[in-house]
Design an enzyme around this catalytic site. Sequence first.
Site, PDB file in Angstrom:
ATOM      1  N   HIS A 101       4.718  -0.418   3.426  1.00  0.00           N
ATOM      2  CA  HIS A 101       3.305  -0.746   3.266  1.00  0.00           C
ATOM      3  C   HIS A 101       3.059  -2.208   3.626  1.00  0.00           C
ATOM      4  O   HIS A 101       3.986  -3.019   3.729  1.00  0.00           O
ATOM      5  CB  HIS A 101       2.832  -0.493   1.829  1.00  0.00           C
ATOM      6  CG  HIS A 101       3.446  -1.408   0.818  1.00  0.00           C
ATOM      7  ND1 HIS A 101       4.762  -1.311   0.430  1.00  0.00           N
ATOM      8  CD2 HIS A 101       2.924  -2.453   0.112  1.00  0.00           C
ATOM      9  CE1 HIS A 101       5.027  -2.233  -0.466  1.00  0.00           C
ATOM     10  NE2 HIS A 101       3.929  -2.955  -0.674  1.00  0.00           N
ATOM     11  N   ASP A 103       0.575  -5.267   2.013  1.00  0.00           N
ATOM     12  CA  ASP A 103      -0.138  -5.483   0.759  1.00  0.00           C
ATOM     13  C   ASP A 103      -1.651  -5.498   0.949  1.00  0.00           C
ATOM     14  O   ASP A 103      -2.191  -6.226   1.796  1.00  0.00           O
ATOM     15  CB  ASP A 103       0.294  -6.812   0.124  1.00  0.00           C
ATOM     16  CG  ASP A 103       1.681  -6.738  -0.493  1.00  0.00           C
ATOM     17  OD1 ASP A 103       2.106  -5.633  -0.842  1.00  0.00           O
ATOM     18  OD2 ASP A 103       2.328  -7.798  -0.602  1.00  0.00           O
ATOM     19  N   HIS A 259       6.569  -3.967   4.432  1.00  0.00           N
ATOM     20  CA  HIS A 259       7.794  -4.148   3.660  1.00  0.00           C
ATOM     21  C   HIS A 259       8.047  -2.941   2.766  1.00  0.00           C
ATOM     22  O   HIS A 259       7.168  -2.105   2.551  1.00  0.00           O
ATOM     23  CB  HIS A 259       7.754  -5.441   2.832  1.00  0.00           C
ATOM     24  CG  HIS A 259       6.606  -5.531   1.872  1.00  0.00           C
ATOM     25  ND1 HIS A 259       5.322  -5.833   2.267  1.00  0.00           N
ATOM     26  CD2 HIS A 259       6.542  -5.366   0.528  1.00  0.00           C
ATOM     27  CE1 HIS A 259       4.521  -5.868   1.216  1.00  0.00           C
ATOM     28  NE2 HIS A 259       5.244  -5.568   0.151  1.00  0.00           N
ATOM     29  N   ARG A 274       4.851 -12.220  -8.898  1.00  0.00           N
ATOM     30  CA  ARG A 274       4.205 -12.110  -7.593  1.00  0.00           C
ATOM     31  C   ARG A 274       2.817 -12.715  -7.596  1.00  0.00           C
ATOM     32  O   ARG A 274       2.055 -12.570  -8.559  1.00  0.00           O
ATOM     33  CB  ARG A 274       4.097 -10.629  -7.189  1.00  0.00           C
ATOM     34  CG  ARG A 274       3.654 -10.412  -5.759  1.00  0.00           C
ATOM     35  CD  ARG A 274       3.418  -8.936  -5.459  1.00  0.00           C
ATOM     36  NE  ARG A 274       2.039  -8.549  -5.736  1.00  0.00           N
ATOM     37  CZ  ARG A 274       1.385  -7.581  -5.105  1.00  0.00           C
ATOM     38  NH1 ARG A 274       1.998  -6.870  -4.184  1.00  0.00           N
ATOM     39  NH2 ARG A 274       0.139  -7.297  -5.412  1.00  0.00           N
TER      40      ARG A 274
END
Length: 284
Positions: A101, A103, A259, A274
């Site tokens: 995917h 982000d 990623h 994150r």
Amino acid sequence: MGHNTIEVQPLTSCIGAEIAGVDLSKTLSDEQFQDVHDALVDNHVVFFRNQEITPEGQLEFARRFGTPEVHPIVEGSNAHPELIEVLKPAGEGASFGTGWHTDNTFFEKPTIITMLYGIDIPPVGGDTLWASMEAAYDALSDGMKELLDGLVAVHSASVAFDPRHTRDKYEGKHSLKYKYSEAVEVEVEHPLIRTHEISGRKSIFVNPMFTLRIKGMTDAESAPLLKYLYEFSTKPEFFCRFRWQEKSVAMWDNRCTQHYAMNDYVQYRRFMRRVTIGGDTRPV
């Protein structure tokens, strides 16, 4: 591109590099920050080892690149809503980012950069893979490039964050917590081939987690072409693989990468922090 204040060691011929000579716990000079920024654009994803970073320090560094985002669905930390604490307890399978995917492509102005800090890392397993969508685009035939030019893809969080399949997270029974919002159902449109606003390079801008279909086509009509692009763009020739260590940092450019987080460490605990950095414009 040359760098005067950092050491850059590429991991592959098309994506990924480790950066040395940087202490992210301190405020970088303008020159050193520019070198890091340029290395990120050049290599799509960069890695730093042995970094001592507080939550406040991580946000301070992120702000050099743009505005940290508060995710509309995934709950951030109480002290810093922009920071998502990605905890996977021992005995529980990984369930965040475990498919290819990019982000937040379901945002009208998608995330441009993600920064992930490893705090508690398993002794083995949990690697992350990144694929260069620029290298994948470059490898397409001229006929395929012509076919894709001008097409628009429809993106949505409606599948990845479907409450029917992720109920435990919405109900607070999971280490990662979701809150339902209208962002789950909204559909947005982005060009299927995106031009990077800094490098000017083109890349494939679809991903199997958030892309629903091609505009003007039915799901059935879109599926064969999208399936081909998903499989083609994540060939081993286009990706690098990173083995995490405690105090490692990964930063990646969502404008030109996908990623994949490996789910191969069920018996171990892992804890990451994150932050994503928002884009100022819609993709072109």
